[in-house]
Motif scaffolding. Structure first.
Motif, PDB file in Angstrom:
ATOM      1  N   ALA A  51      -2.975   1.296  -7.258  1.00 49.78           N
ATOM      2  CA  ALA A  51      -2.919   0.501  -6.033  1.00 49.78           C
ATOM      3  C   ALA A  51      -3.850   1.134  -5.016  1.00 49.78           C
ATOM      4  O   ALA A  51      -4.091   2.349  -5.043  1.00 49.78           O
ATOM      5  CB  ALA A  51      -1.490   0.452  -5.488  1.00 49.78           C
ATOM      6  N   GLU A  52      -4.367   0.296  -4.110  1.00 50.46           N
ATOM      7  CA  GLU A  52      -5.245   0.805  -3.055  1.00 50.46           C
ATOM      8  C   GLU A  52      -5.138  -0.084  -1.832  1.00 50.46           C
ATOM      9  O   GLU A  52      -4.736  -1.249  -1.920  1.00 50.46           O
ATOM     10  CB  GLU A  52      -6.689   0.892  -3.541  1.00 50.46           C
ATOM     11  CG  GLU A  52      -7.257  -0.406  -4.012  1.00 50.46           C
ATOM     12  CD  GLU A  52      -8.625  -0.242  -4.660  1.00 50.46           C
ATOM     13  OE1 GLU A  52      -9.410  -1.196  -4.569  1.00 50.46           O
ATOM     14  OE2 GLU A  52      -8.898   0.806  -5.258  1.00 50.46           O
ATOM     15  N   SER A  53      -5.486   0.496  -0.685  1.00 51.20           N
ATOM     16  CA  SER A  53      -5.430  -0.232   0.573  1.00 51.20           C
ATOM     17  C   SER A  53      -6.399   0.413   1.554  1.00 51.20           C
ATOM     18  O   SER A  53      -6.564   1.640   1.543  1.00 51.20           O
ATOM     19  CB  SER A  53      -4.011  -0.165   1.151  1.00 51.20           C
ATOM     20  OG  SER A  53      -3.974  -0.715   2.454  1.00 51.20           O
ATOM     21  N   PRO A  54      -7.014  -0.390   2.424  1.00 54.86           N
ATOM     22  CA  PRO A  54      -7.875   0.210   3.448  1.00 54.86           C
ATOM     23  C   PRO A  54      -7.081   1.033   4.469  1.00 54.86           C
ATOM     24  O   PRO A  54      -7.659   1.842   5.186  1.00 54.86           O
ATOM     25  CB  PRO A  54      -8.539  -1.005   4.109  1.00 54.86           C
ATOM     26  CG  PRO A  54      -7.675  -2.163   3.781  1.00 54.86           C
ATOM     27  CD  PRO A  54      -7.003  -1.852   2.476  1.00 54.86           C
ATOM     28  N   ALA A  55      -5.767   0.866   4.502  1.00 56.68           N
ATOM     29  CA  ALA A  55      -4.940   1.585   5.480  1.00 56.68           C
ATOM     30  C   ALA A  55      -4.529   2.983   5.025  1.00 56.68           C
ATOM     31  O   ALA A  55      -4.057   3.781   5.833  1.00 56.68           O
ATOM     32  CB  ALA A  55      -3.684   0.761   5.797  1.00 56.68           C
ATOM     33  N   ILE A 109      -2.441  -4.580   0.334  1.00 52.74           N
ATOM     34  CA  ILE A 109      -2.443  -3.604  -0.767  1.00 52.74           C
ATOM     35  C   ILE A 109      -2.853  -4.349  -2.032  1.00 52.74           C
ATOM     36  O   ILE A 109      -2.299  -5.402  -2.352  1.00 52.74           O
ATOM     37  CB  ILE A 109      -1.069  -2.930  -0.944  1.00 52.74           C
ATOM     38  CG1 ILE A 109      -0.728  -2.104   0.304  1.00 52.74           C
ATOM     39  CG2 ILE A 109      -1.064  -2.049  -2.202  1.00 52.74           C
ATOM     40  CD1 ILE A 109       0.607  -1.406   0.260  1.00 52.74           C
ATOM     41  N   ARG A 110      -3.856  -3.792  -2.717  1.00 50.70           N
ATOM     42  CA  ARG A 110      -4.342  -4.368  -3.966  1.00 50.70           C
ATOM     43  C   ARG A 110      -3.738  -3.611  -5.135  1.00 50.70           C
ATOM     44  O   ARG A 110      -3.815  -2.380  -5.199  1.00 50.70           O
ATOM     45  CB  ARG A 110      -5.863  -4.314  -4.039  1.00 50.70           C
ATOM     46  CG  ARG A 110      -6.402  -4.947  -5.302  1.00 50.70           C
ATOM     47  CD  ARG A 110      -7.916  -4.992  -5.423  1.00 50.70           C
ATOM     48  NE  ARG A 110      -8.635  -4.013  -4.664  1.00 50.70           N
ATOM     49  CZ  ARG A 110      -9.480  -4.315  -3.658  1.00 50.70           C
ATOM     50  NH1 ARG A 110      -9.677  -5.558  -3.303  1.00 50.70           N
ATOM     51  NH2 ARG A 110     -10.116  -3.355  -3.035  1.00 50.70           N
ATOM     52  N   GLY A 116      -7.702  -4.873 -16.130  1.00 51.56           N
ATOM     53  CA  GLY A 116      -8.760  -5.068 -15.148  1.00 51.56           C
ATOM     54  C   GLY A 116      -8.444  -6.091 -14.078  1.00 51.56           C
ATOM     55  O   GLY A 116      -9.166  -6.201 -13.086  1.00 51.56           O
ATOM     56  N   LYS A 117      -7.373  -6.852 -14.224  1.00 50.98           N
ATOM     57  CA  LYS A 117      -7.002  -7.832 -13.209  1.00 50.98           C
ATOM     58  C   LYS A 117      -6.475  -7.124 -11.969  1.00 50.98           C
ATOM     59  O   LYS A 117      -5.951  -6.013 -12.042  1.00 50.98           O
ATOM     60  CB  LYS A 117      -5.954  -8.801 -13.744  1.00 50.98           C
ATOM     61  CG  LYS A 117      -6.507  -9.708 -14.812  1.00 50.98           C
ATOM     62  CD  LYS A 117      -5.466 -10.683 -15.302  1.00 50.98           C
ATOM     63  CE  LYS A 117      -6.105 -11.547 -16.384  1.00 50.98           C
ATOM     64  NZ  LYS A 117      -5.109 -12.284 -17.135  1.00 50.98           N
ATOM     65  N   GLU A 118      -6.625  -7.787 -10.836  1.00 47.73           N
ATOM     66  CA  GLU A 118      -6.140  -7.266  -9.562  1.00 47.73           C
ATOM     67  C   GLU A 118      -5.412  -8.364  -8.815  1.00 47.73           C
ATOM     68  O   GLU A 118      -5.750  -9.537  -8.945  1.00 47.73           O
ATOM     69  CB  GLU A 118      -7.312  -6.767  -8.709  1.00 47.73           C
ATOM     70  CG  GLU A 118      -8.073  -5.630  -9.338  1.00 47.73           C
ATOM     71  CD  GLU A 118      -9.226  -5.149  -8.467  1.00 47.73           C
ATOM     72  OE1 GLU A 118      -9.637  -5.875  -7.529  1.00 47.73           O
ATOM     73  OE2 GLU A 118      -9.723  -4.048  -8.733  1.00 47.73           O
ATOM     74  N   ARG A 119      -4.411  -7.968  -8.025  1.00 46.02           N
ATOM     75  CA  ARG A 119      -3.677  -8.881  -7.161  1.00 46.02           C
ATOM     76  C   ARG A 119      -3.499  -8.177  -5.822  1.00 46.02           C
ATOM     77  O   ARG A 119      -3.215  -6.983  -5.783  1.00 46.02           O
ATOM     78  CB  ARG A 119      -2.296  -9.222  -7.723  1.00 46.02           C
ATOM     79  CG  ARG A 119      -2.291  -9.814  -9.124  1.00 46.02           C
ATOM     80  CD  ARG A 119      -2.880 -11.217  -9.109  1.00 46.02           C
ATOM     81  NE  ARG A 119      -2.802 -11.835 -10.410  1.00 46.02           N
ATOM     82  CZ  ARG A 119      -3.782 -11.847 -11.302  1.00 46.02           C
ATOM     83  NH1 ARG A 119      -4.913 -11.239 -11.049  1.00 46.02           N
ATOM     84  NH2 ARG A 119      -3.635 -12.469 -12.451  1.00 46.02           N
ATOM     85  N   THR A 120      -3.647  -8.938  -4.737  1.00 45.36           N
ATOM     86  CA  THR A 120      -3.479  -8.373  -3.397  1.00 45.36           C
ATOM     87  C   THR A 120      -2.355  -9.101  -2.687  1.00 45.36           C
ATOM     88  O   THR A 120      -2.238 -10.325  -2.789  1.00 45.36           O
ATOM     89  CB  THR A 120      -4.782  -8.491  -2.583  1.00 45.36           C
ATOM     90  OG1 THR A 120      -5.814  -7.775  -3.260  1.00 45.36           O
ATOM     91  CG2 THR A 120      -4.610  -7.909  -1.181  1.00 45.36           C
TER      92      THR A 120
END
Length: 134
Positions: A51-55, A109-110, A116-120
């Motif tokens: 998971a990743e987020s700009p925050a 949050i992605r 390889g799929k992503e969901r935000t």
């Protein structure tokens, strides 16, 4: 009221659904926790791996058990199944807050999956004593 409902409404993308997304914010820049429900509507298992987020500078997948808290490499969601990320179980460990967040902010949050799929989804920020997204 509509804003609150939008924050907990499912984020659809394909057949994987994220709902009830919220963050228990811990003041002072301490690590916080992210919770949500992950539903797999596909006919095959999926594996959440990151998971990743700009925050936040780092987000880890963690699980709390009777023996403590531990990092996990992946979370498997069976075909047609779901996994709840909830206090006392699986959660996202949100570390290295990049800027102050306020109660009721919506933080993107992605989630990344092994295929390889992503969901935000947008996670609503709740106070430290909160037990859910409302």
């Amino acid at each position: 009221m509509l804003v609150a409902l939008a924050a907990i409404a499912p984020a659809h993308a394909g057949e994987i659904e994220i709902s009830e997304a919220w963050i228990r914010n811990i003041p002072g820049g301490a690590p916080s926790a992210g919770y949500f429900r992950l539903r797999n509507g596909t006919d095959g298992a999926v594996r959440l791996v990151a998971a990743e987020s700009p925050a936040y500078g780092r987000i880890g997948l963690h699980r709390t058990t009777d023996s403590g808290m531990a990092h996990v490499e992946r979370v498997n969601v069976p075909a047609g199944g779901q996994v709840a990320f909830a206090p006392g179980g699986y959660h996202l460990m949100l570390m290295e807050q990049r800027k102050p967040v306020e109660i009721d902010d919506r933080i993107p949050i992605r989630l990344r999956f092994a295929d390889g799929k992503e969901r935000t989804a947008r996670f609503i920020v709740r106070p430290p004593y909160a037990q859910g997204p409302e």
